[in-house]
Design a protein around this motif. Structure first.
Motif, mmCIF file in Angstrom:
data_model
loop_
_atom_site.group_PDB
_atom_site.id
_atom_site.type_symbol
_atom_site.label_atom_id
_atom_site.label_comp_id
_atom_site.label_asym_id
_atom_site.label_seq_id
_atom_site.Cartn_x
_atom_site.Cartn_y
_atom_site.Cartn_z
ATOM 1 N N HIS A 161 0.813 -1.211 0.000
ATOM 2 C CA HIS A 161 0.000 0.000 0.000
ATOM 3 C C HIS A 161 0.848 1.263 0.000
ATOM 4 O O HIS A 161 0.392 2.296 -0.475
ATOM 5 C CB HIS A 161 -0.936 0.003 1.206
ATOM 6 C CG HIS A 161 -1.953 -1.098 1.171
ATOM 7 N ND1 HIS A 161 -2.206 -1.920 2.241
ATOM 8 C CD2 HIS A 161 -2.762 -1.530 0.180
ATOM 9 C CE1 HIS A 161 -3.138 -2.804 1.922
ATOM 10 N NE2 HIS A 161 -3.493 -2.583 0.675
ATOM 11 N N LEU A 162 2.028 1.201 0.551
ATOM 12 C CA LEU A 162 2.976 2.312 0.490
ATOM 13 C C LEU A 162 4.330 1.760 0.059
ATOM 14 O O LEU A 162 4.717 0.656 0.460
ATOM 15 C CB LEU A 162 3.137 3.007 1.848
ATOM 16 C CG LEU A 162 1.941 3.782 2.406
ATOM 17 C CD1 LEU A 162 1.113 2.873 3.304
ATOM 18 C CD2 LEU A 162 2.412 4.997 3.208
ATOM 19 N N ASN A 163 5.036 2.555 -0.718
ATOM 20 C CA ASN A 163 6.369 2.156 -1.180
ATOM 21 C C ASN A 163 7.351 3.293 -0.930
ATOM 22 O O ASN A 163 7.804 3.974 -1.853
ATOM 23 C CB ASN A 163 6.315 1.806 -2.672
ATOM 24 C CG ASN A 163 5.498 0.566 -2.952
ATOM 25 O OD1 ASN A 163 6.011 -0.541 -2.968
ATOM 26 N ND2 ASN A 163 4.195 0.777 -3.165
ATOM 27 N N PRO A 164 7.699 3.564 0.337
ATOM 28 C CA PRO A 164 8.578 4.689 0.638
ATOM 29 C C PRO A 164 10.063 4.318 0.466
ATOM 30 O O PRO A 164 10.463 3.159 0.667
ATOM 31 C CB PRO A 164 8.265 4.979 2.107
ATOM 32 C CG PRO A 164 7.873 3.643 2.677
ATOM 33 C CD PRO A 164 7.191 2.915 1.559
ATOM 34 N N GLN A 165 10.833 5.299 0.105
ATOM 35 C CA GLN A 165 12.283 5.160 0.055
ATOM 36 C C GLN A 165 12.893 5.791 1.304
ATOM 37 O O GLN A 165 12.209 6.463 2.073
ATOM 38 C CB GLN A 165 12.828 5.830 -1.207
ATOM 39 C CG GLN A 165 12.294 5.237 -2.504
ATOM 40 C CD GLN A 165 12.626 3.768 -2.637
ATOM 41 O OE1 GLN A 165 13.793 3.383 -2.522
ATOM 42 N NE2 GLN A 165 11.604 2.938 -2.873
ATOM 43 N N ALA A 166 14.160 5.539 1.501
ATOM 44 C CA ALA A 166 14.854 6.065 2.686
ATOM 45 C C ALA A 166 14.654 7.572 2.783
ATOM 46 O O ALA A 166 14.834 8.300 1.799
ATOM 47 C CB ALA A 166 16.328 5.717 2.631
ATOM 48 N N GLY A 167 14.270 8.025 3.963
ATOM 49 C CA GLY A 167 14.123 9.457 4.221
ATOM 50 C C GLY A 167 12.806 10.051 3.767
ATOM 51 O O GLY A 167 12.538 11.223 4.035
ATOM 52 N N GLU A 168 11.966 9.271 3.083
ATOM 53 C CA GLU A 168 10.702 9.809 2.589
ATOM 54 C C GLU A 168 9.585 9.663 3.628
ATOM 55 O O GLU A 168 9.650 8.823 4.523
ATOM 56 C CB GLU A 168 10.261 9.082 1.320
ATOM 57 C CG GLU A 168 11.098 9.408 0.094
ATOM 58 C CD GLU A 168 10.541 8.745 -1.152
ATOM 59 O OE1 GLU A 168 10.805 9.265 -2.251
ATOM 60 O OE2 GLU A 168 9.837 7.716 -1.034
ATOM 61 N N THR A 169 8.558 10.505 3.443
ATOM 62 C CA THR A 169 7.300 10.353 4.170
ATOM 63 C C THR A 169 6.211 10.144 3.122
ATOM 64 O O THR A 169 6.018 10.974 2.253
ATOM 65 C CB THR A 169 6.984 11.581 5.031
ATOM 66 O OG1 THR A 169 8.005 11.732 6.038
ATOM 67 C CG2 THR A 169 5.634 11.445 5.707
ATOM 68 N N ARG A 170 5.549 9.018 3.210
ATOM 69 C CA ARG A 170 4.505 8.675 2.238
ATOM 70 C C ARG A 170 3.195 8.381 2.956
ATOM 71 O O ARG A 170 3.184 7.755 4.027
ATOM 72 C CB ARG A 170 4.903 7.444 1.421
ATOM 73 C CG ARG A 170 6.105 7.644 0.503
ATOM 74 C CD ARG A 170 5.686 8.354 -0.786
ATOM 75 N NE ARG A 170 6.795 8.365 -1.737
ATOM 76 C CZ ARG A 170 6.973 7.448 -2.672
ATOM 77 N NH1 ARG A 170 6.127 6.424 -2.767
ATOM 78 N NH2 ARG A 170 7.990 7.525 -3.504
ATOM 79 N N SER A 171 2.062 8.763 2.335
ATOM 80 C CA SER A 171 0.729 8.461 2.870
ATOM 81 C C SER A 171 -0.120 7.802 1.793
ATOM 82 O O SER A 171 0.064 8.041 0.600
ATOM 83 C CB SER A 171 0.018 9.742 3.343
ATOM 84 O OG SER A 171 0.725 10.354 4.392
ATOM 85 N N ASN A 172 -1.058 6.986 2.225
ATOM 86 C CA ASN A 172 -1.972 6.359 1.289
ATOM 87 C C ASN A 172 -3.240 5.957 2.045
ATOM 88 O O ASN A 172 -3.184 5.538 3.198
ATOM 89 C CB ASN A 172 -1.346 5.128 0.631
ATOM 90 C CG ASN A 172 -2.117 4.676 -0.600
ATOM 91 O OD1 ASN A 172 -2.986 5.385 -1.087
ATOM 92 N ND2 ASN A 172 -1.788 3.502 -1.099
ATOM 93 N N LEU A 173 -4.373 6.101 1.366
ATOM 94 C CA LEU A 173 -5.624 5.643 1.927
ATOM 95 C C LEU A 173 -5.794 4.161 1.631
ATOM 96 O O LEU A 173 -5.551 3.708 0.513
ATOM 97 C CB LEU A 173 -6.801 6.429 1.327
ATOM 98 C CG LEU A 173 -8.131 6.311 2.056
ATOM 99 C CD1 LEU A 173 -8.086 7.053 3.387
ATOM 100 C CD2 LEU A 173 -9.270 6.868 1.194
ATOM 101 N N VAL A 174 -6.221 3.377 2.619
ATOM 102 C CA VAL A 174 -6.384 1.943 2.431
ATOM 103 C C VAL A 174 -7.738 1.512 2.982
ATOM 104 O O VAL A 174 -8.270 2.113 3.913
ATOM 105 C CB VAL A 174 -5.259 1.130 3.127
ATOM 106 C CG1 VAL A 174 -3.903 1.531 2.588
ATOM 107 C CG2 VAL A 174 -5.300 1.290 4.638
ATOM 108 N N VAL A 175 -8.302 0.478 2.377
ATOM 109 C CA VAL A 175 -9.479 -0.206 2.902
ATOM 110 C C VAL A 175 -9.029 -1.597 3.305
ATOM 111 O O VAL A 175 -8.543 -2.365 2.472
ATOM 112 C CB VAL A 175 -10.597 -0.297 1.863
ATOM 113 C CG1 VAL A 175 -11.792 -1.067 2.441
ATOM 114 C CG2 VAL A 175 -11.043 1.091 1.426
ATOM 115 N N VAL A 176 -9.174 -1.929 4.582
ATOM 116 C CA VAL A 176 -8.628 -3.185 5.070
ATOM 117 C C VAL A 176 -9.666 -3.875 5.963
ATOM 118 O O VAL A 176 -10.302 -3.218 6.793
ATOM 119 C CB VAL A 176 -7.298 -2.961 5.831
ATOM 120 C CG1 VAL A 176 -7.464 -1.965 6.962
ATOM 121 C CG2 VAL A 176 -6.725 -4.275 6.335
ATOM 122 N N PRO A 177 -9.894 -5.170 5.784
ATOM 123 C CA PRO A 177 -10.841 -5.879 6.641
ATOM 124 C C PRO A 177 -10.408 -5.847 8.104
ATOM 125 O O PRO A 177 -9.218 -5.933 8.416
ATOM 126 C CB PRO A 177 -10.819 -7.312 6.089
ATOM 127 C CG PRO A 177 -10.308 -7.177 4.688
ATOM 128 C CD PRO A 177 -9.346 -6.036 4.721
#
Length: 834
Positions: free
Chosen positions: A665-681
């Motif tokens: 759901h997220l694929n961050p690299q070193a030093g990055e800040t990443r966000s993503n909306l997810v739907v999870v049971p």
């Protein structure tokens, strides 16, 4: 539109309009029980046998709530006797309608079984006969026929609504207090005891189970004793009757008798002998004189009696056989020697209207598609007939009040609702408070109002799909040919994915799918859009991908015949998609409940879990126990997940608690800040966040959840992804970048297919661009306090997109920018509504 079980008979003829309906008998020489001139009585001509043409004898009669039922053999071709019912007008002028036959034959009673011949009325539209060892509860206006076994020789003590007091026959009789139920032959025996004088009024059971004059009342619904009193009788009463404030007692056939006034707290004397209690009066059969005598029961006035009819003694009891009293605010009736039925008003003002019984349907759910199968809201039995009633419903969200139905001359009410108003217009989905206002018959008496709740589903909603949660499954990967041909998607190229074969999706009723989409191996900066196959692509975007980066986003993509098309704007790119769920027409699955965003996990501070970064190959557990998201009916949660303080390239996946890791759901690299909306049971009240490599801090902000519970919102996709906001050009808001610590409010109601009112949340793909400093952006309901949650985390100079689901308030949503200045773009994907 509401269907109800009782309405005024269209054939009722007032005597002033149709003299042929009956004969007015003047009683000018007779005084009423209160000393006033006696009211006029109604005489109903005898019934004739259909074949023989001779007069049919009245075998039994009873009267309740202004409905008269007579047993005779006028249908002499049928062999057995029948019940014949007719409505009497309940207003100031007496009249009667055409009679209708009951469907159940009435068998003759043995000559030595006097109690068998008694004819009873329950007060809620049913009449009771004993035939052999069975009591038959029948009605021409109700469908819930009941046959209750009581045994041969049984004697009814009283019956009222759904409660029965009956003594068994035999040498060692027992008294059973029974709650009646359709389809349950014996009913529910609430109590079995040695026979005592007993009477029923609503759910109250009055019993003479103490010493001289002592009487007590038990509420059969709760089992609690609710009142005790002493009638002043110099005996243990042998007979009791009840009608609201009045308790009739008797010390035996020839002993003293009286009526206890619960309001005044004392008894008044009435003639001894066979008697029936009415509303404010007693009728006694003076067998020696061959007369029926009415005596008023108001202890504040001198007791006055008057003769109301001639009824010679036959040597056997004629009470509830040839004469009767309507104790539900009505009249008395008897059959004369010519088999005419006399209906005689008491001339006494009735008691105030109360509800004898009220049985609400527990948590009723009304199906707007089932127009011909309305849902019962409540069953009500008034203590006397109604002049009129009105049923309304107030939508608990909008506050709008609609009239559902109204009627006149109600004896008992079973209002049922099919989701439509009185004009037949389908009403909006949601929770309602229904209110029934009943107005008593006659010139006096206050209104009675009752209310309850109901939920309308499949009503007039602008949205139309519910969410089916699906196990995570990879359905597209251009790197290896999963779902489509193997190969990167070129500039301005498209690829169409067929998801109809995925278990749980199909093509029927499928309107949109929730996909976690990842773009990777991008050769140039680009954007990616998803839309229904064969539909026109809008200018909106779902992912904004820098060259060489891997970017993920949740997409709720419209489908056409089970297919979704992806568009790549520039360069070449690989696309990956994992299915999360499907939105299908109907309300058979999960409904969405939006929430003001709140933070459930932050490993930096120890909120919701340990204060520690998540190591590679391990999970952070997010628990929702103790919150609405932890409820047993919750199927999935919508989270905005952020990864920060990343020590090395990794991926993060949200999975059900203890579930397998599928996709990313997220694929961050070193030093990055990443966000993503997810739907999870949600499983066992929680979810897991898996980190693949290195160490990372994880943050989870709740946007809402899906539930199997009765209330929630449906989803409606907007296939063209219209652009609602672009601060670069002044679209939807002022043309200006959003400053640090500033907000911008976007009106979404009535725009691009979103309803002007009624939307509970809106789904937007939000893009932040032209940032002058690292910042985060939060979307939240207009007019509310912003929480610490965030939706986008944007480095300086970067363009970042993320899907947001934000509650709508007053048709608006608000966006907050934390640092520097930023341009914001919002493309609508769909909306939620009740």
């Amino acid at each position: 539109m509401v269907r109800h079980a009782l309405a005024r008979g269209a054939s009722i003829a007032a005597l002033s309009l149709a003299v042929t309906a009956g004969t007015l008998i003047p009683l000018a020489a007779t005084a009423a029980a209160d000393g006033a001139e006696a009211p006029q009585e109604l005489v109903i001509p005898p019934a004739l046998k259909e074949n023989a043409g001779t007069t049919a004898a009245v075998e039994r009669l009873t009267l309740a709530q202004g409905e008269l039922s007579v047993v005779d053999r006028s249908d002499d071709g049928a062999g057995d006797s029948k019940e014949w019912r007719r409505d009497l007008s309940t207003g100031d002028t007496l009249g009667y309608g055409a009679r209708t036959a009951g469907s159940t034959p009435v068998l003759p009673c043995p000559e030595d079984d006097a109690p068998c011949g008694e004819y009873w009325a329950t007060g809620d539209g049913r009449f009771v006969t004993r035939q052999g060892g069975y009591l038959y509860f029948t009605s021409g206006k109700r469908t819930d026929f009941i046959g209750t076994w009581v045994g041969a020789g049984a004697r009814i003590r009283d019956v009222n609504g759904s409660y029965l007091a009956v003594d068994s026959g035999g040498n060692t009789p027992k008294q059973r207090i029974v709650a009646l139920a359709p389809g349950v032959e014996a009913g529910e025996v609430l109590e079995e005891r040695t026979p005592v004088a007993a009477a029923l009024w609503g759910s109250w059971l009055w019993s003479a189970d103490g010493g001289k004059g002592a009487v007590s009342a038990k509420d059969l619904k709760t089992g609690a004793t609710v009142e005790t009193l002493n009638t002043g009788a110099d005996c243990v009463p042998q007979e009791l009757q009840a009608a609201g404030r009045w308790i009739y007692w008797s010390c035996g056939a020839n002993g003293p008798a009286g009526v206890y006034d619960r309001t005044a707290g004392k008894s008044g004397t009435v003639p001894s002998g066979e008697a029936l209690l009415g509303d404010g009066y007693v009728v006694t059969h003076d067998k020696a004189a061959g007369k029926l005598v009415l005596t008023g029961t108001d202890t504040g006035k001198p007791a006055v009696s008057r003769v109301v009819g001639d009824l010679p003694d036959t040597g056997v009891s004629q009470r509830r056989v040839r004469w009767t009293v309507d104790r539900f605010g009505g009249h008395l009736a008897y059959a004369d020697a010519k088999e005419q039925v006399h209906v005689v008003p008491s001339g006494i003002a009735p008691q105030p209207l109360v509800l004898l019984t009220r049985e609400d349907t527990p948590s009723p759910v009304v199906d707007g598609f089932a127009e011909d199968r309305p849902t019962l809201l409540t069953s009500l039995t008034p203590s006397r007939p109604l002049r009129s009633w009105t049923l309304t419903a107030r939508h608990r969200t909008t506050g709008k009040v609609s009239e559902l139905a109204s009627g006149t001359d109600g004896r008992w009410l079973r209002p049922a609702w099919n989701g439509r108003d009185k004009a037949g217009t389908l009403m909006p989905n949601g929770e309602y408070t229904w209110t029934l206002t009943a107005r008593p018959d006659g010139p006096t008496g206050a209104e009675t109002t009752v209310s309850g709740g109901a939920l309308l589903r499949r009503g007039a909603s602008p949205a139309h799909t519910s969410f089916t949660n699906l196990p995570p499954q990879r359905v597209l990967d251009t790197r290896n040919g999963t779902g489509v041909a193997k190969g990167k998607l070129g500039a301005k190229g498209t690829v169409t994915l067929d998801v109809s074969g995925v278990p749980g999706i199909g093509t029927a009723w499928n309107r949109s799918v929730a996909l976690h989409v990842t773009a990777t191996n991008a050769s140039a900066g680009t954007f990616v859009s998803a839309y229904g196959a064969d539909a026109d692509r809008s200018a909106g975007s779902n992912l904004n991908v820098p060259a060489g980066k891997t970017v993920s986003n949740l997409i709720i993509a419209p489908v056409n015949e089970g297919k979704v098309t992806f568009y790549n704007h520039a360069g070449t790119v690989d696309l990956i998609a994992d299915v999360a769920g499907v939105n299908k027409i109907g309300e058979d699955d999960s409904l969405y409940r939006p929430m003001a965003p709140w933070r459930a996990l932050d490993t930096r501070s120890g909120l919701g879990g340990p204060k520690a970064k998540v190591k590679g190959g391990t999970r952070a557990h997010v628990t929702f126990v103790g919150t609405a998201v932890g409820g047993a009916d919750v199927t999935a949660v919508v989270l905005n997940v952020t990864a920060t303080n990343v020590t090395g390239g990794t991926f993060v996946t949200a999975v059900p608690q203890g579930g397998p890791v599928v996709g990313s759901h997220l694929n961050p690299q070193a030093g990055e800040t990443r966000s993503n909306l997810v739907v999870v049971p949600v499983k066992d009240g929680g979810v897991d966040l898996y980190n693949h490599a290195g160490t990372v801090d994880l943050i989870a902000d709740v946007a809402g959840y899906y539930t199997k519970a009765r209330t929630g919102s449906l989803y409606s996709e907007l296939p063209y992804g219209a652009r609602l906001m672009d601060t670069r050009y002044g679209t939807g808001v002022a043309k200006a970048k959003v400053g640090a610590g500033k907000t911008v409010t976007l009106a979404v109601g009535g725009k691009a297919g979103i309803p002007a009112t009624g939307a509970t949340a809106v789904v937007l793909n939000v893009t932040a661009t032209n940032t002058t400093a690292g910042t985060y952006v939060t979307a939240y309901p207009y007019g509310t306090t912003r929480s610490s949650a965030s939706n986008l985390n944007v480095p300086a100079g970067a363009t970042v997109s993320n899907l947001v689901v934000v509650p709508v308030k007053d048709g608006k949503v608000t966006f907050y920018n934390h640092g520097g200045t930023v341009d914001l773009i919002a493309d609508v994907q769909g909306f939620y509504a009740e």
